[in-house]
Design a protein around this motif. Sequence first.
Motif, PDB file in Angstrom:
ATOM      1  N   ARG A   1     -11.045  20.289   8.897  1.00 51.40           N
ATOM      2  CA  ARG A   1     -11.896  19.224   8.370  1.00 51.40           C
ATOM      3  C   ARG A   1     -11.199  17.882   8.576  1.00 51.40           C
ATOM      4  O   ARG A   1      -9.972  17.799   8.523  1.00 51.40           O
ATOM      5  N   VAL A   2     -11.958  16.842   8.831  1.00 54.22           N
ATOM      6  CA  VAL A   2     -11.388  15.515   9.056  1.00 54.22           C
ATOM      7  C   VAL A   2     -10.982  14.904   7.721  1.00 54.22           C
ATOM      8  O   VAL A   2     -11.749  14.890   6.755  1.00 54.22           O
ATOM      9  N   MET A   3      -9.763  14.383   7.663  1.00 58.50           N
ATOM     10  CA  MET A   3      -9.264  13.734   6.451  1.00 58.50           C
ATOM     11  C   MET A   3      -9.879  12.339   6.299  1.00 58.50           C
ATOM     12  O   MET A   3     -10.260  11.715   7.290  1.00 58.50           O
ATOM     13  N   PRO A   4      -9.919  11.821   5.068  1.00 55.55           N
ATOM     14  CA  PRO A   4     -10.266  10.404   4.876  1.00 55.55           C
ATOM     15  C   PRO A   4      -9.045   9.559   5.227  1.00 55.55           C
ATOM     16  O   PRO A   4      -8.409   8.944   4.369  1.00 55.55           O
ATOM     17  N   ALA A   5      -8.700   9.561   6.512  1.00 53.24           N
ATOM     18  CA  ALA A   5      -7.398   9.060   6.960  1.00 53.24           C
ATOM     19  C   ALA A   5      -7.356   7.563   7.207  1.00 53.24           C
ATOM     20  O   ALA A   5      -6.283   6.998   7.392  1.00 53.24           O
ATOM     21  N   ARG A   6      -8.510   6.904   7.211  1.00 52.19           N
ATOM     22  CA  ARG A   6      -8.546   5.465   7.478  1.00 52.19           C
ATOM     23  C   ARG A   6      -8.550   4.711   6.151  1.00 52.19           C
ATOM     24  O   ARG A   6      -9.495   4.802   5.360  1.00 52.19           O
ATOM     25  N   LEU A   7      -7.458   3.968   5.918  1.00 50.19           N
ATOM     26  CA  LEU A   7      -7.270   3.272   4.648  1.00 50.19           C
ATOM     27  C   LEU A   7      -7.316   1.767   4.874  1.00 50.19           C
ATOM     28  O   LEU A   7      -6.530   1.215   5.647  1.00 50.19           O
ATOM     29  N   LEU A   8      -8.238   1.099   4.212  1.00 49.49           N
ATOM     30  CA  LEU A   8      -8.407  -0.350   4.345  1.00 49.49           C
ATOM     31  C   LEU A   8      -7.988  -1.003   3.038  1.00 49.49           C
ATOM     32  O   LEU A   8      -8.547  -0.698   1.970  1.00 49.49           O
ATOM     33  N   GLY A   9      -6.988  -1.890   3.103  1.00 50.46           N
ATOM     34  CA  GLY A   9      -6.476  -2.481   1.872  1.00 50.46           C
ATOM     35  C   GLY A   9      -5.967  -3.888   2.074  1.00 50.46           C
ATOM     36  O   GLY A   9      -6.357  -4.597   3.010  1.00 50.46           O
ATOM     37  N   ALA A  10      -5.062  -4.290   1.183  1.00 53.12           N
ATOM     38  CA  ALA A  10      -4.514  -5.649   1.217  1.00 53.12           C
ATOM     39  C   ALA A  10      -2.997  -5.579   1.053  1.00 53.12           C
ATOM     40  O   ALA A  10      -2.470  -4.788   0.252  1.00 53.12           O
ATOM     41  N   LYS A  11      -2.301  -6.432   1.807  1.00 52.88           N
ATOM     42  CA  LYS A  11      -0.850  -6.465   1.709  1.00 52.88           C
ATOM     43  C   LYS A  11      -0.441  -7.071   0.373  1.00 52.88           C
ATOM     44  O   LYS A  11      -0.926  -8.140  -0.023  1.00 52.88           O
TER      45      LYS A  11
ATOM     46  N   PRO B   1       8.980  -1.904   9.219  1.00 60.55           N
ATOM     47  CA  PRO B   1       9.916  -1.196   8.346  1.00 60.55           C
ATOM     48  C   PRO B   1      11.076  -2.094   7.932  1.00 60.55           C
ATOM     49  O   PRO B   1      11.536  -2.940   8.700  1.00 60.55           O
ATOM     50  N   GLY B   2      11.536  -1.910   6.694  1.00 58.08           N
ATOM     51  CA  GLY B   2      12.674  -2.668   6.202  1.00 58.08           C
ATOM     52  C   GLY B   2      12.337  -4.016   5.629  1.00 58.08           C
ATOM     53  O   GLY B   2      13.196  -4.710   5.085  1.00 58.08           O
ATOM     54  N   ALA B   3      11.062  -4.416   5.737  1.00 56.72           N
ATOM     55  CA  ALA B   3      10.666  -5.740   5.239  1.00 56.72           C
ATOM     56  C   ALA B   3      10.042  -5.666   3.851  1.00 56.72           C
ATOM     57  O   ALA B   3       9.547  -6.663   3.327  1.00 56.72           O
ATOM     58  N   GLY B   4      10.029  -4.471   3.276  1.00 55.85           N
ATOM     59  CA  GLY B   4       9.420  -4.303   1.955  1.00 55.85           C
ATOM     60  C   GLY B   4       7.907  -4.406   1.970  1.00 55.85           C
ATOM     61  O   GLY B   4       7.300  -4.757   0.956  1.00 55.85           O
ATOM     62  N   ALA B   5       7.298  -4.081   3.111  1.00 57.43           N
ATOM     63  CA  ALA B   5       5.850  -4.217   3.252  1.00 57.43           C
ATOM     64  C   ALA B   5       5.129  -3.091   2.504  1.00 57.43           C
ATOM     65  O   ALA B   5       5.373  -1.910   2.745  1.00 57.43           O
ATOM     66  N   VAL B   6       4.251  -3.489   1.590  1.00 58.86           N
ATOM     67  CA  VAL B   6       3.457  -2.534   0.817  1.00 58.86           C
ATOM     68  C   VAL B   6       1.993  -2.928   0.925  1.00 58.86           C
ATOM     69  O   VAL B   6       1.640  -4.115   0.812  1.00 58.86           O
ATOM     70  N   VAL B   7       1.137  -1.939   1.150  1.00 54.38           N
ATOM     71  CA  VAL B   7      -0.301  -2.173   1.194  1.00 54.38           C
ATOM     72  C   VAL B   7      -0.933  -1.421   0.031  1.00 54.38           C
ATOM     73  O   VAL B   7      -0.635  -0.236  -0.200  1.00 54.38           O
ATOM     74  N   ASP B   8      -1.785  -2.118  -0.732  1.00 56.40           N
ATOM     75  CA  ASP B   8      -2.493  -1.508  -1.855  1.00 56.40           C
ATOM     76  C   ASP B   8      -3.950  -1.256  -1.480  1.00 56.40           C
ATOM     77  O   ASP B   8      -4.582  -2.077  -0.796  1.00 56.40           O
ATOM     78  N   PHE B   9      -4.464  -0.141  -1.977  1.00 57.17           N
ATOM     79  CA  PHE B   9      -5.841   0.255  -1.686  1.00 57.17           C
ATOM     80  C   PHE B   9      -6.588   0.450  -3.003  1.00 57.17           C
ATOM     81  O   PHE B   9      -6.115   1.158  -3.898  1.00 57.17           O
ATOM     82  N   THR B  10      -7.730  -0.197  -3.118  1.00 57.20           N
ATOM     83  CA  THR B  10      -8.494  -0.170  -4.371  1.00 57.20           C
ATOM     84  C   THR B  10      -9.681   0.765  -4.279  1.00 57.20           C
ATOM     85  O   THR B  10     -10.258   0.962  -3.195  1.00 57.20           O
ATOM     86  N   ASP B  11     -10.053   1.326  -5.426  1.00 56.07           N
ATOM     87  CA  ASP B  11     -11.212   2.221  -5.475  1.00 56.07           C
ATOM     88  C   ASP B  11     -12.480   1.411  -5.717  1.00 56.07           C
ATOM     89  O   ASP B  11     -12.461   0.169  -5.714  1.00 56.07           O
TER      90      ASP B  11
END
Length: 361
Positions: A62-72, A112-122
């Motif tokens: 089954r295909v995962m919900p693998a595409r995540l759209l968020g904000a840095k 990598p190494g820059a502390g980059a985090v992406v948040d995804f909202t419901d």
Amino acid sequence: MRTADFDYDLPEELIAQAPAAVRDECRLLVMDRATGALEDRVFRDIADYLRPGDLLVANETRVMPARLLGAKRGTGGAAEVFLLRECGGPEPRTNRVAFWEALVRPGKRLKPGAGAVVDFTDAAGRVALSAEVIDWAPGAQRGERVARLSTELPSLDEALHAVGHTPLPPYIRDYAGDEELYQTVYARRESSAAAPTAGLHFTPGLIERLRAQGVEWATVELEVGLDTFRVVDEDDPADHVIHTERYTVPPATVEAVGRCRAAGGRVVAVGTTSVRSLESAWDEEAGTLLPREREATSLYILPGYEFHVVDALITNFHVPKSTLMMLVSAFSSRERVLAAYAHAVEERYRLLSFGDAMFLH
């Protein structure tokens, strides 16, 4: 043999942008793989070409919900994380933390190494999942990163389903219909980044009809990756390094193949992923098919390959100069397959993932 030998004219307007209104009412191009003779049918007519004792083998991934759209985090800039495969990381996996190889956009701002985090909202606007880019993926060829996924929800699975989207092939644009139509009706464990699209045409009713006429049904699992859509860039296809995928052939399927052979039936692969699974599970030394459990395969099927397990193939139409064009050509001949594709274009078949099907027997 050159990569250009597997090219064909693909009119953009024939690339299907939505699935058929009824799964088994799409068109079916039937080809005698020994002679190249063609017949234009409807997919449910596959029943006319299958016999008691035949065995259909389908990829039930089954295909995962693998595409995540968020904000840095910190800037609020739009960002995308596309999950490819789960991997190891610097801490143990838990229900709320896991590590994945992923593609990211914009790549320059998510290093990598820059502390980059992406948040995804419901849907309620709450952060349900976060992805921290921590490293480059081993052997990264397209800038793949390792991302640490974490959530405050009870599980990552719940978080992914709260924020993720079913990924579609890059040539399908602006599809806003039911994402479930990009899943087969028999799909089970979510483990793929793309659908095994030859199976999209089956309905529960058609499967039961085939069973009633004595056709067996068995399954494999191959975790389809995005590289399935890649075009071969090398002039000589033998220079191409094919992607590696995980596959499973359960004991029940090995037994079903044995019964099929004993009854004089044909093993009919539903899709090229089923072909690669079955042929990868063939043990040359033992001269038999063996069960496999999430083993790695990089089987690259080119014309001249000797098929050990598969006798007939249900497949969709494929991208020019792709490894899948080469696999289908190996199952018949390059000349006959290209002639079939020319016929499909002339008859205005709908092509690629959401398109019509072929049956090579």
